[in-house]
Design an enzyme around this catalytic site. Structure first.
Site, PDB file in Angstrom:
ATOM      1  N   SER A   1       5.431   2.305  22.246  1.00 26.74           N
ATOM      2  CA  SER A   1       4.848   0.495  22.024  1.00 26.74           C
ATOM      3  C   SER A   1       4.320   0.399  23.252  1.00 26.74           C
ATOM      4  O   SER A   1       3.193   1.123  24.017  1.00 26.74           O
ATOM      5  CB  SER A   1       6.254   0.647  21.741  1.00 26.74           C
ATOM      6  OG  SER A   1       6.850  -0.661  20.953  1.00 26.74           O
TER       7      SER A   1
ATOM      8  N   ASP B   1       4.944   1.196  10.020  1.00 29.18           N
ATOM      9  CA  ASP B   1       5.642   0.292  11.246  1.00 29.18           C
ATOM     10  C   ASP B   1       5.803  -1.257  11.255  1.00 29.18           C
ATOM     11  O   ASP B   1       4.376  -1.882  10.984  1.00 29.18           O
ATOM     12  CB  ASP B   1       4.837   0.862  12.610  1.00 29.18           C
ATOM     13  CG  ASP B   1       5.351   0.512  13.967  1.00 29.18           C
ATOM     14  OD1 ASP B   1       6.051  -0.731  14.335  1.00 29.18           O
ATOM     15  OD2 ASP B   1       5.068   0.499  14.958  1.00 29.18           O
TER      16      ASP B   1
ATOM     17  N   HIS C   1       8.618   2.260  13.592  1.00 25.39           N
ATOM     18  CA  HIS C   1       7.855   2.393  14.739  1.00 25.39           C
ATOM     19  C   HIS C   1       9.267   3.744  15.522  1.00 25.39           C
ATOM     20  O   HIS C   1       9.184   3.739  16.087  1.00 25.39           O
ATOM     21  CB  HIS C   1       8.619   0.888  15.513  1.00 25.39           C
ATOM     22  CG  HIS C   1       7.812   0.656  16.316  1.00 25.39           C
ATOM     23  ND1 HIS C   1       6.722   0.534  16.941  1.00 25.39           N
ATOM     24  CD2 HIS C   1       8.256   0.878  17.942  1.00 25.39           C
ATOM     25  CE1 HIS C   1       6.639   0.359  18.674  1.00 25.39           C
ATOM     26  NE2 HIS C   1       7.532   0.080  19.032  1.00 25.39           N
TER      27      HIS C   1
END
Length: 670
Positions: free
Chosen positions: A216, A322, A353
């Site tokens: 991320s 995602d 995610h």
């Protein structure tokens, strides 16, 4: 944009080996008596030839490893106090190599989350003793790799935890925080033993060869640092990472979230940073207007144009479902890296995610181990001769692709047409005429649209192929060009490609985004009382569905004349705009149908416009360019003849509707 091609190591083009899903060695400790073996290369037998392959082994003691903190001078004054910012760097490295006169490479994770939010599926934070010395490092990188002769370096981005400066959400301060550490590791920057002191320290224990990894925001920093071309950064492993921050907040003017980057910086700022970073916060508000117009702030945070500077190899990992850091971040970055001649590898999962440690653990640890051995230690272990891509086709069912997308992939223009049956438009190769009309309903989403594809509903325009007579593979990014006449001065558009037919998929819309966390733990490296290598196991969270969204994209119709600037619409006037759909790799099975849906607001995935428009599509000027393996000929073969349609179940089946589960590029599974 021009790309510089450089001579590099062999790229991932030949499919000569198959990655084995080998269970990783479970360690609860290592024997110090084995340390002397580290001066001799370790070998294992290669699966394909029987020839010895070098592999780093856990021969160093983890419990007596050096754990230390330094503060690196970034050369940048982000908080405007007249002094260069220093960033906190916590290090754990094997003690024995320095005594042997050997230098070690570095695995580095630069993150804003080490104190505010935690890392990984269990939200781990850094821990320190009473004197401020590091004890616990989040995730398994230290536990697994330090005994194998690597140092692990955990960097607090400027403005977070024990660092000076301000968080600027992917801008110069963020990137310089991490780049300065690589410069220090390579003898080009200064570091200090305390945050405010004058005693310097050098990284004499490392050879400077660094690999950055992270999920991320952390992976985003790896992308940004690689785009500077910094020397010493040999490889990056960006997981669920951003390549352009504008595309995290907007899609051609359509807002994806109800706030901008100032919310994120405030979320991760240390208390000290909140008190001194008002000017940075103001800039993040002023230069990120909610109109979705592109400003200089977004130029600074777009790493794609600088892919030509990347010297590191890149191992991309991303979930095709995602909905936090969406697949729009993969296609442009991946393509730009390819044009620049960068060595690349990619894993694409069915998850949202989620870190690969939590959806394919044993194979991931083994693969990452081999990747770092190859890239940082220079071991010839064959990983550069294996397929470029691993792709999850169904929960825990993976295939490989020698190149990605495959060389035979070609964009094919599909055209929607009004169907002969009520509410059922067609999708094919032939030009069409006619119109379709829908009204934006902000309470509806792509799951609703797909469930009612064979019924005329006022909130969408849907078009489907005939049932396929053979499998049809999409690989890469699609584009949908829409010509529409709005009834109001504002209008948002969504376009989705859908596989119509029964399937079992990961339930990416549910909590966990495709995984369930189990109570049992497995161990991945050596442990100490303050830093366990043992983590909760996970399993695929599955759902039986009647339709699968393959790819999606959005736009503000007011951006018809420019990707960067929106304009008010004239009701009753016709406009044309192209929506960029996220990259994917999906096989539509024989018996299924492929559908294109065009609608307004995709609930929870984009924000609605100020008005509630009715839009009329001009089908003669509306089309989709879809990357089929085999191109138009493959599509023609798959849609020729007669096939029996697989049942398409209406309703939601067992899958949760898509939802924007996070407002930060991280979250509970970060």
């Amino acid at each position: 944009m021009p790309k510089r091609v450089r001579a590099r190591r062999p790229r991932f083009l030949r499919s000569t080996l198959v990655i084995a899903a080998t269970a990783a060695l479970v360690l609860t400790g290592v024997l110090p008596s084995n340390a002397a073996q580290a001066t001799r290369p370790s070998t294992t037998a290669a699966a394909d030839s029987g020839h010895p392959v070098r592999e780093s082994k856990p021969v160093y003691a983890y419990d007596t490893a050096v754990r230390e903190s330094v503060w690196v001078d970034t050369g940048f004054d982000g908080d405007g106090d007249g002094k260069n910012d220093r960033v906190g760097v916590d290090i754990v490295r094997p003690r024995e190599p320095a005594a042997q006169g050997r230098k070690v490479p570095v695995i580095m994770d630069a993150s804003p989350y080490y104190s505010c939010c935690g890392r990984g599926n269990e939200s781990q934070k850094k821990t320190y003793d009473a004197q401020g010395n590091p004890i616990g490092f989040p995730l398994y990188y230290d536990n697994y790799f330090v005994p194998r002769g690597y140092a692990f370096v955990a960097v607090d981005l400027a403005g977070t935890n024990r660092s000076d400066g301000c968080v600027d959400v992917g801008g110069r301060s963020d990137i310089q925080s991490a780049k300065a550490v690589i410069d220090w590791l390579n003898g080009r920057a200064h570091a200090y033993t305390t945050r405010t002191g004058t005693a310097r320290t050098q990284a004499s224990w490392t050879n400077g060869r660094t690999g950055m990894i992270g999920k991320s925001w952390d992976g985003t920093i790896a992308n940004g640092v690689a785009a500077t071309g910094v020397r010493g950064l040999e490889t990056i492993v960006p997981i669920s990472a951003i390549s352009s921050w504008y595309d995290y907040y907007f899609s051609k003017g359509a807002p994806l979230y109800d706030s901008g980057p100032e919310w994120l910086s405030d979320y991760v700022d240390s208390p000290e940073a909140r008190a001194r970073c008002a000017a940075v916060q103001k800039r993040l508000v002023d230069e990120a207007p909610r109109t979705g117009d592109w400003t200089r702030l977004w130029d600074e945070r777009n790493y794609v144009p600088d892919a030509r500077k990347v010297k590191a190899s890149v191992f991309v990992v991303h979930g095709m479902q995602d909905l936090n850091v969406r697949m729009q971040h993969v296609g442009p970055w991946w393509d730009a890296l390819g044009k620049a001649g960068v060595d690349r590898k990619i894993w694409l999962s069915q998850t949202g995610h989620v870190d690969p440690f939590d959806f394919r653990r044993a194979t991931w640890v083994t693969t990452l181990h081999r990747w770092f051995d190859h890239e940082l230690l220079g071991y010839d272990n064959g990983i550069d001769r294996e397929p470029m891509a691993d792709i999850e086709r169904a929960p825990d069912q993976w295939s490989t692709s020698a190149t990605w997308p495959p060389r035979t992939t070609a964009a094919t223009t599909l055209r929607p047409a009004t169907g002969t049956q009520s509410g059922v438009g067609t999708l094919g190769l032939r030009p069409a005429t006619g119109t379709e009309t829908f009204t934006d309903d902000p309470g509806r989403n792509e799951t609703d649209w797909a469930a009612q594809i064979d019924r005329s509903t006022p909130d969408k325009a849907g078009f489907t192929t005939k049932p396929l007579t053979r499998d049809l593979r999409l690989s890469g990014s699609s584009r949908v060009t829409v010509t529409a006449t709005p009834s109001t001065p504002t209008a948002h558009l969504s376009a989705v490609l859908v596989d119509l037919g029964p399937a079992t998929i990961r339930d990416y819309g549910a909590s966990g985004e495709g995984i369930s966390t189990l109570p049992d733990r497995t161990c991945w490296g050596a442990s100490t009382p303050g830093d366990s290598a043992c983590y909760k196991e996970t399993a695929a969270k599955k759902a039986d569905v009647g339709a699968t969204v393959v790819s999606r994209g959005w736009a503000d119709l007011g951006n018809y004349a420019s990707d960067r600037t929106g304009r008010p619409l004239t009701p009753g006037k016709r406009y044309t705009i192209t929506l960029d759909l996220g990259a994917t790799d999906h096989v539509v099975p024989a018996g299924h149908r492929l559908a294109l849906i065009v609608a307004g607001t995709d609930q929870d995935l984009i924000d609605p416009p100020a008005d509630r428009p009715t839009l009329t599509l001009d089908l003669a000027r509306t089309s989709a360019k879809v990357p089929f393996v085999g191109g138009a000929a493959a599509f023609a073969r798959a849609t020729s003849g007669t096939a029996t349609a697989a049942p398409h179940t209406t309703g939601r089946d067992q899958v949760h509707p898509p939802r924007a589960t996070h407002r930060i590029p991280g979250g509970s599974a970060s």
